[in-house]
Design a protein around this motif. Structure first.
Motif, mmCIF file in Angstrom:
data_model
loop_
_atom_site.group_PDB
_atom_site.id
_atom_site.type_symbol
_atom_site.label_atom_id
_atom_site.label_comp_id
_atom_site.label_asym_id
_atom_site.label_seq_id
_atom_site.Cartn_x
_atom_site.Cartn_y
_atom_site.Cartn_z
ATOM 1 N N VAL A 63 1.108 -0.249 3.722
ATOM 2 C CA VAL A 63 1.023 1.204 3.759
ATOM 3 C C VAL A 63 1.853 1.713 4.932
ATOM 4 O O VAL A 63 2.089 0.991 5.910
ATOM 5 C CB VAL A 63 -0.448 1.653 3.911
ATOM 6 C CG1 VAL A 63 -0.583 3.165 3.773
ATOM 7 C CG2 VAL A 63 -1.328 0.970 2.870
ATOM 8 N N ASP A 64 2.304 2.982 4.817
ATOM 9 C CA ASP A 64 3.009 3.604 5.932
ATOM 10 C C ASP A 64 2.115 3.589 7.177
ATOM 11 O O ASP A 64 0.950 3.994 7.125
ATOM 12 C CB ASP A 64 3.381 5.046 5.574
ATOM 13 C CG ASP A 64 4.078 5.755 6.712
ATOM 14 O OD1 ASP A 64 5.241 5.435 6.988
ATOM 15 O OD2 ASP A 64 3.435 6.631 7.340
ATOM 16 N N LEU A 98 -2.758 4.928 10.314
ATOM 17 C CA LEU A 98 -3.418 5.266 11.574
ATOM 18 C C LEU A 98 -4.161 6.601 11.474
ATOM 19 O O LEU A 98 -5.258 6.758 12.009
ATOM 20 C CB LEU A 98 -2.388 5.317 12.708
ATOM 21 C CG LEU A 98 -1.739 3.969 13.074
ATOM 22 C CD1 LEU A 98 -0.735 4.151 14.197
ATOM 23 C CD2 LEU A 98 -2.804 2.950 13.468
ATOM 24 N N ARG A 99 -3.533 7.563 10.755
ATOM 25 C CA ARG A 99 -4.231 8.839 10.532
ATOM 26 C C ARG A 99 -5.495 8.613 9.712
ATOM 27 O O ARG A 99 -6.544 9.208 9.986
ATOM 28 C CB ARG A 99 -3.305 9.827 9.813
ATOM 29 C CG ARG A 99 -2.257 10.474 10.685
ATOM 30 C CD ARG A 99 -1.652 11.691 10.021
ATOM 31 N NE ARG A 99 -1.046 11.374 8.739
ATOM 32 C CZ ARG A 99 0.226 11.010 8.590
ATOM 33 N NH1 ARG A 99 1.020 10.928 9.651
ATOM 34 N NH2 ARG A 99 0.717 10.751 7.402
ATOM 35 N N GLU A 100 -5.369 7.750 8.715
ATOM 36 C CA GLU A 100 -6.519 7.441 7.861
ATOM 37 C C GLU A 100 -7.639 6.805 8.687
ATOM 38 O O GLU A 100 -8.817 7.139 8.527
ATOM 39 C CB GLU A 100 -6.048 6.490 6.755
ATOM 40 C CG GLU A 100 -7.099 6.063 5.773
ATOM 41 C CD GLU A 100 -6.545 5.080 4.768
ATOM 42 O OE1 GLU A 100 -6.927 3.898 4.819
ATOM 43 O OE2 GLU A 100 -5.701 5.477 3.943
ATOM 44 N N ARG A 101 -7.259 5.878 9.579
ATOM 45 C CA ARG A 101 -8.257 5.226 10.429
ATOM 46 C C ARG A 101 -8.926 6.236 11.358
ATOM 47 O O ARG A 101 -10.145 6.203 11.562
ATOM 48 C CB ARG A 101 -7.588 4.111 11.250
ATOM 49 C CG ARG A 101 -8.565 3.292 12.084
ATOM 50 C CD ARG A 101 -7.857 2.201 12.856
ATOM 51 N NE ARG A 101 -7.000 2.739 13.904
ATOM 52 C CZ ARG A 101 -6.288 1.989 14.733
ATOM 53 N NH1 ARG A 101 -6.306 0.669 14.620
ATOM 54 N NH2 ARG A 101 -5.536 2.533 15.672
ATOM 55 N N GLU A 102 -8.114 7.125 11.915
ATOM 56 C CA GLU A 102 -8.660 8.125 12.822
ATOM 57 C C GLU A 102 -9.610 9.063 12.085
ATOM 58 O O GLU A 102 -10.665 9.440 12.611
ATOM 59 C CB GLU A 102 -7.513 8.921 13.463
ATOM 60 C CG GLU A 102 -7.938 9.847 14.582
ATOM 61 C CD GLU A 102 -8.611 9.128 15.738
ATOM 62 O OE1 GLU A 102 -9.510 9.729 16.358
ATOM 63 O OE2 GLU A 102 -8.248 7.956 16.015
ATOM 64 N N ASP A 121 -8.583 -2.910 13.344
ATOM 65 C CA ASP A 121 -7.886 -2.495 14.554
ATOM 66 C C ASP A 121 -6.456 -3.011 14.661
ATOM 67 O O ASP A 121 -5.563 -2.285 15.091
ATOM 68 C CB ASP A 121 -8.678 -2.939 15.794
ATOM 69 C CG ASP A 121 -10.082 -2.348 15.814
ATOM 70 O OD1 ASP A 121 -10.241 -1.206 15.350
ATOM 71 O OD2 ASP A 121 -11.016 -3.038 16.276
ATOM 72 N N ILE A 122 -6.255 -4.272 14.292
ATOM 73 C CA ILE A 122 -4.944 -4.900 14.527
ATOM 74 C C ILE A 122 -3.963 -4.621 13.393
ATOM 75 O O ILE A 122 -2.858 -4.118 13.615
ATOM 76 C CB ILE A 122 -5.119 -6.420 14.733
ATOM 77 C CG1 ILE A 122 -6.015 -6.677 15.960
ATOM 78 C CG2 ILE A 122 -3.760 -7.098 14.890
ATOM 79 C CD1 ILE A 122 -6.391 -8.129 16.158
ATOM 80 N N LEU A 123 -4.358 -4.930 12.164
ATOM 81 C CA LEU A 123 -3.431 -4.787 11.033
ATOM 82 C C LEU A 123 -2.995 -3.345 10.770
ATOM 83 O O LEU A 123 -1.831 -3.120 10.406
ATOM 84 C CB LEU A 123 -4.037 -5.417 9.781
ATOM 85 C CG LEU A 123 -4.141 -6.956 9.812
ATOM 86 C CD1 LEU A 123 -4.803 -7.469 8.546
ATOM 87 C CD2 LEU A 123 -2.762 -7.588 9.986
ATOM 88 N N PRO A 124 -3.884 -2.345 10.912
ATOM 89 C CA PRO A 124 -3.415 -0.972 10.702
ATOM 90 C C PRO A 124 -2.248 -0.581 11.608
ATOM 91 O O PRO A 124 -1.398 0.214 11.220
ATOM 92 C CB PRO A 124 -4.664 -0.126 11.001
ATOM 93 C CG PRO A 124 -5.795 -1.026 10.646
ATOM 94 C CD PRO A 124 -5.344 -2.405 11.080
ATOM 95 N N GLU A 125 -2.208 -1.137 12.814
ATOM 96 C CA GLU A 125 -1.094 -0.860 13.724
ATOM 97 C C GLU A 125 0.226 -1.371 13.166
ATOM 98 O O GLU A 125 1.299 -0.918 13.571
ATOM 99 C CB GLU A 125 -1.359 -1.509 15.085
ATOM 100 C CG GLU A 125 -2.532 -0.935 15.845
ATOM 101 C CD GLU A 125 -2.230 0.440 16.445
ATOM 102 O OE1 GLU A 125 -1.038 0.822 16.452
ATOM 103 O OE2 GLU A 125 -3.172 1.127 16.875
ATOM 104 N N LEU A 126 0.149 -2.322 12.233
ATOM 105 C CA LEU A 126 1.347 -2.889 11.611
ATOM 106 C C LEU A 126 1.595 -2.310 10.219
ATOM 107 O O LEU A 126 2.502 -2.751 9.511
ATOM 108 C CB LEU A 126 1.206 -4.417 11.505
ATOM 109 C CG LEU A 126 0.957 -5.145 12.825
ATOM 110 C CD1 LEU A 126 0.680 -6.620 12.562
ATOM 111 C CD2 LEU A 126 2.153 -4.977 13.759
#
Length: 830
Positions: free
Chosen positions: A724-725, A730-734, A702-707
Motif C-alpha cells: 500500500v502507499d 500511515l494515515r490509516e494507522r493514525e 508499527d514496523i511494516l506500515p512505515e515501509l
C-alpha cells in the motif's frame, strides 16, 4: 438423377403383396440392386410406400441395398418418413437448410453531449467519420494556475480520454496559450517597474511620501468599487499598508538610522508592493518600450502551467498555439473580415461590426447567450482593462462592437500591420489560430462556463464572418464553475487555491476522482466533504484491488485456475455484465462519469459480498471471475485518467514507473516473511510465549506500515499481504489509533458519568423526605409538620394541583430514602 418420378419408380405391387416380411425385404433388396444409388435422387410416392412398412434398416449385411435406401430416405425426410404413416409428401429435390433469422436486438445507445449551442444533449456526429477536431481555450498566463483552471482542464481531459479511448474516436486536440493580453501587459509592466524601484530603494522619508502619493488614487478606486469581495480585499490592503507605515513614520520622526530604519522600510515595501506597483504603472507605464519585458512574464507562467498539468496527469494537447507566434495569421484574419464587410478601421484600431453581421442573411450574433447581447459590463470586461477608456469607446459605431485589432499605446507591445502598429484583440486570437489549424468548421470547441459571453459568442461571429458560414463550431462544450466550500473563489475571501497548493493536500488521482464524481457541466464545490468522498472512494476500490491481487498470488496449477461455476459465480457474472451495460449507458449520456463511478462502486460491493460469503464458508472464490472484474475496473479508471498506464491491475504503488517492478520484486520476500511470522506465532501460541506474539503484532502494526506494507491476520486463514502507499497506510494507522483513543475516552466518560449518576442518586437517597423541600426557600415560605410546602415564596397558599404534585415527589423520595436506610442496615452503602 434427373427424370420424372414415373420413369424412375419401380413396380412395387408384386413386392408389397409378399406376406412374409423377410421374404419381402429380400425381394426389395434384389430389386434395388438393379438401380443406381444417387444421393440427390428424386423420391416418388411409391418409394415412400415401399419403405413405410419398415421400422428399421435390416440387420443382415447382405441386404445393404435396402439399408442404404432406408437411411437415405430417413436422412432426407426425417425419422418419421419410415416405420409409420406420417403424411409426408414426396421431396421435390435436395434437402436444404432451414431459413435463418437474426436475433432481435435493441438499438444501441448513442453518445450524446450537452451542446451549449442548443442547450440540450445532442447526438454526437463528427463531420469526418471517426475523426474529431477539437479546440480548447487555454489559459491567459500571467499568474499561478488555480483550481478554477483545474476544473476546466481536468474535465476536458476526462472527456477527451473517454472519446478517444472508450468510444474510439480519432481526436485531434488543439489548445492555445494567451500570452498577449491586457492583464499580461499590465502585470508585466508593474513587475518591471517595481523591481526597478526596489533595486534602488528610496530613502525612508521618500518611501513614505511615495506610499502617501499612491494611496490617493487607491482611495478613489476603493470608493468607486462596488463589488463587495473586491472592496474587502482593497480595504484589507489599505489596513496592512497603514499598519506597516506606522513604525517607519515613528522611526523617521525619532531620526533613527541604520538597521532601525531599514527594517521597517523593508516591511513597508513588501506590504505596499501592490499599491506601489499600480501607482508606478500609472505614472511610468508608458516608458516601458522593450517587448521582451512583455514576453518574460507569460513565458514563466506558461512553464508553470505545463508543470501543473503534468502533475495533474492531464494529457498535453496535440497542438499548442501561442498568440505571439500567430500575429501574421491574425492580421490576415482581421483583413479578410474587413474585406468581407464585417469590420471597420477606426483611429488605428479595427472593430467588428455586430449590427452589420446580425442583419446579414445567414448570420446570427449571440448564438450561445442571446439574452446577454448588449450587456455593456460583460462586453467591457471582454475588451480588457487597458481598452475601455472613453476614447476607445468613442471609436465604435455601436456599443456592442468589439476590437479585432487594437492600436498600441505607449507602454504596450506592438506589431506592424496595415492599420499601424498595434496588437491583437482577445477574441480574434482563438478564431485565427483555430481557423488556421482546423479550417472552416470544427467538431468541438471547449472552454469554461464564464467564457460563453462575450468571448465565445464573439469568436463565433468573427469566425463565421471570415468563413462566410454559420457552422464554425458544431458542438460547444462548457465546463461548470468551481466554488470553494460553497463560495466563489477569490483572493479577497482568502480562499484562492493554486493547483500546487491543492496537490500538497491531495494526490492528482484524488482530485480527479472528485471531478469524476460530479457532472462536468455543473458547478463543482471543492470542499473538505467533496475530497473526503473522493478519498473514501479511492480506499474502497484500492481494498478490492489489493484483495484480488492477494487471491491471484495464491499458487495454483494451470488446470486449477479454471473452476466450476456455481450459482454464485453465474449470478455475479450476470451482475458484472449488467453493470458494464449501465456504465456504457452512463457514458453515452453526456459522459456521465458520476453515474459510471456509482455503477462501478456497486459492482465492487457485490464482489465484496461474494468474497465474504466464500471466506465465511472456507471456500476459495473464483479467481478468474474476480480478475476479470478487477481488470475491467482498472481499464475504466485508466480511461478516466485515474490510473497511470504502467499499472496492469489496480492503483500503482510508489508512483508512476515504479509500480510493476516494486510489486513483482518485493512481494515474494514479503510472502516469505508472512509465512515465517505465521509459523512463529503458531509456536508462540502453543508454548504460551506472549512476548513473541507482542513482537509479531509490533511488526504488523508499527514496523511494516512505515515501509508501506500491510499484514492482515484472519483467524484460520493465511495472512493477507498488501503493498500500500506508505503515506496512505500511515494515515490509516493514525486514524485507527485516533478511533481507538476516542473509543477509550468515550468508555471512560461513560464510566465516570455512571459513577456521578450513582453518587448523585446516593446523595439524593440520603435526604429524608421531610427535609427535601426545606432548602427551597426561594419557592416556598411555609411547610406542614411533614415538611411539605403549603405556601409559595410570596405567602400565597398552594393550589390543590400543586400540593398533589409535591405530595407525589414526597412519596418517591420517601421510597428512595427507605431503600437507602435498608442498604445502610445491610452494610452495602456508605
Amino acid at each position: 438423377m434427373a427424370g420424372s418420378s414415373a420413369e424412375q419408380a419401380p413396380d412395387y405391387r408384386s413386392i408389397l403383396s409378399i406376406s412374409d416380411e423377410a421374404a419381402r425385404v429380400r425381394a426389395l433388396n434384389e430389386h434395388l440392386s438393379t438401380r443406381s444409388y444417387v444421393r440427390g435422387y428424386c423420391l416418388s410416392q411409391a418409394d415412400l410406400d415401399a419403405f413405410r412398412q419398415l421400422s428399421a434398416p435390416p440387420a443382415d449385411a447382405q441386404l445393404f441395398h435396402v439399408a442404404r435406401w432406408f437411411r437415405h430416405i430417413q436422412a432426407i425426410l426425417g425419422p418419421h418418413a419410415t416405420g409409420q404413416p406420417c403424411g409426408l409428401q414426396a421431396s421435390k429435390g435436395r434437402r436444404a437448410q432451414p431459413q435463418w433469422s437474426p436475433p432481435a436486438r435493441s438499438e444501441p445507445c448513442q453518445l450524446r453531449l450537452y451542446n451549449s449551442l442548443t442547450r440540450r444533449k445532442d447526438v454526437f456526429v463528427p463531420q469526418d467519420g471517426k475523426r474529431v477536431t477539437w479546440y480548447c481555450c487555454g489559459p491567459t498566463v500571467y499568474d499561478a494556475s488555480h483550481m478554477g483552471h483545474a476544473r476546466s482542464y481536468i474535465s476536458f481531459d476526462i472527456l477527451r480520454r473517454v472519446l478517444r479511448d472508450y468510444f474510439k474516436f480519432d481526436v485531434f486536440y488543439c489548445m492555445n496559450i494567451t500570452d498577449v493580453d491586457d492583464k499580461i501587459i499590465k502585470r508585466a509592466r508593474q513587475n518591471h517597474l517595481f523591481e526597478r524601484y526596489r533595486q534602488k530603494p528610496p530613502q525612508a522619508a521618500q518611501l513614505l511620501e511615495d506610499v502617501r502619493a499612491a494611496l490617493k488614487p487607491f482611495s478613489v478606486k476603493l470608493n468607486e468599487t462596488t463589488d463587495p469581495d473586491k472592496k474587502q480585499m482593497l480595504e484589507r490592503l489599505e489596513r496592512a499598508v497603514a499598519l506597516a507605515a506606522a513604525p517607519l513614520e515613528e522611526a523617521v520622526g525619532r531620526s533613527l538610522a541604520g538597521e532601525e530604519l531599514d527594517g521597517p522600510a523593508q516591511v513597508l515595501l513588501e506590504e505596499a508592493k501592490d499599491l506601489l506597483s499600480d501607482w508606478l504603472d500609472s505614472t511610468h507605464g508608458s516608458e516601458v518600450t522593450d517587448n521582451s519585458i512583455f514576453s518574460k512574464l507569460p513565458k514563466f507562467w506558461e512553464e508553470e502551467f505545463h508543470r501543473d498539468m503534468e502533475a495533474l496527469n492531464v494529457l498535453p494537447p496535440d497542438v499548442l498555439t501561442r498568440v505571439s507566434e500567430y500575429v501574421p495569421e491574425i492580421v490576415d484574419f482581421v483583413q479578410k473580415i474587413v474585406d468581407n464587410g464585417y469590420g471597420y478601421v477606426s483611429n488605428g484600431s479595427v472593430y467588428f461590426d455586430t449590427v452589420k453581421f446580425a442583419s446579414s442573411e445567414g448570420h446570427c450574433y449571440g448564438k450561445l447567450v442571446p439574452e446577454a447581447v448588449g450587456d455593456q459590463k460583460a462586453l467591457q470586461e471582454g475588451e480588457g482593462d487597458l481598452s475601455v477608456s472613453a476614447e476607445r469607446l468613442s471609436e465604435k459605431r455601436s456599443p456592442s462592437d468589439f476590437a479585432l485589432w487594437k492600436a498600441s499605446k505607449p507602454g504596450e507591445p506592438s506589431w506592424p500591420c496595415p492599420w499601424g502598429k498595434g496588437r491583437p484583440g482577445w477574441h480574434i486570437e482563438c478564431s485565427a489560430m483555430a481557423g488556421t489549424l482546423l479550417g472552416a468548421s470544427m467538431d468541438i470547441h471547449g472552454g469554461g462556463f464564464d467564457l460563453r459571453f462575450p468571448h465565445h459568442d464573439n469568436e463565433l461571429a468573427q469566425s463565421e464572418a471570415y468563413f462566410e458560414n454559420d457552422c464554425w463550431v458544431r458542438y460547444f462544450l462548457h465546463t461548470g464553475h468551481l466554488t470553494i466550500a460553497g463560495c466563489k473563489m477569490s483572493k479577497s475571501l482568502k480562499n484562492f487555491i493554486t493547483i500546487k497548493d491543492a496537490l500538497k493536500k491531495h494526490s492528482a488521482r484524488q482530485l480527479r476522482l472528485a471531478f469524476l464524481m460530479h457532472a462536468w457541466k455543473d458547478t463543482l464545490d471543492y470542499s473538505a466533504n467533496t475530497m473526503e468522498s473522493a478519498l473514501q472512494y479511492e480506499r474502497f476500490l484500492n481494498e478490492f484491488f489489493l484483495n484480488v491481487k492477494d487471491l491471484l498470488r495464491a499458487p495454483v496449477d494451470v488446470a486449477g485456475q479454471f473452476e466450476k461455476w456455481e450459482d454464485a459465480e453465474t449470478e455475479l457474472n450476470e451482475s458484472f455484465y449488467d453493470r458494464k451495460c449501465a456504465v456504457h449507458q452512463a457514458l453515452c449520456d453526456n459522459v456521465d462519469t458520476r453515474t459510471a463511478l456509482e455503477e462501478m462502486r456497486a459492482l465492487v460491493s457485490q464482489c465484496n459480498l461474494y468474497m465474504a460469503a466464500h471466506k465465511a464458508a472456507r471456500r476459495r472464490p473464483n479467481r478468474g471471475l474476480l480478475e476479470s472484474v478487477a481488470r475491467y475496473l482498472t481499464h475504466m479508471l485508466k480511461i478516466f485518467g485515474a490510473i497511470e498506464e504502467e499499472s496492469s491491475l489496480g492503483f500503482p504503488v510508489g508512483g508512476p514507473g515504479t509500480s510493476l517492478n516494486l510489486e513483482s520484486t518485493v512481494m515474494p520476500y514479503l510472502q516469505v516473511l508472512s509465512e515465517f511470522r505465521e509459523g512463529v506465532r503458531r509456536i508462540a501460541r502453543e508454548h504460551k510465549v506472549p512476548e513473541v506474539l507482542q513482537l509479531s503484532d509490533a511488526l504488523r502494526d508499527d514496523i511494516l506500515p512505515e515501509l508501506g506494507v500491510r499484514f492482515e491476520d484472519h483467524e484460520g486463514l493465511p495472512t493477507v499481504v498488501k503493498l500500500v502507499d506508505r503515506d496512505a497506510l500511515l494515515r490509516e494507522r493514525e486514524e485507527k489509533r485516533r478511533a481507538e483513543e476516542e473509543k477509550r475516552r468515550k468508555k471512560e466518560d461513560a464510566a465516570r458519568k455512571r459513577q456521578e449518576q450513582e453518587a448523585a442518586k446516593l446523595a439524593k437517597m440520603k435526604i429524608p423526605p421531610s427535609e427535601m423541600f426545606l432548602s427551597e426557600t426561594d419557592k416556598y415560605s411555609k411547610f406542614d409538620e411533614n415538611g411539605l410546602p403549603t405556601h409559595d415564596a410570596e405567602g400565597k397558599e398552594l393550589s390543590k394541583g400543586q400540593a398533589k404534585k409535591l405530595k407525589k415527589l414526597f412519596e418517591v423520595q420517601e421510597k428512595l430514602h427507605k431503600e437507602y436506610l435498608q442498604s445502610v442496615q445491610n452494610g452495602s452503602s456508605q
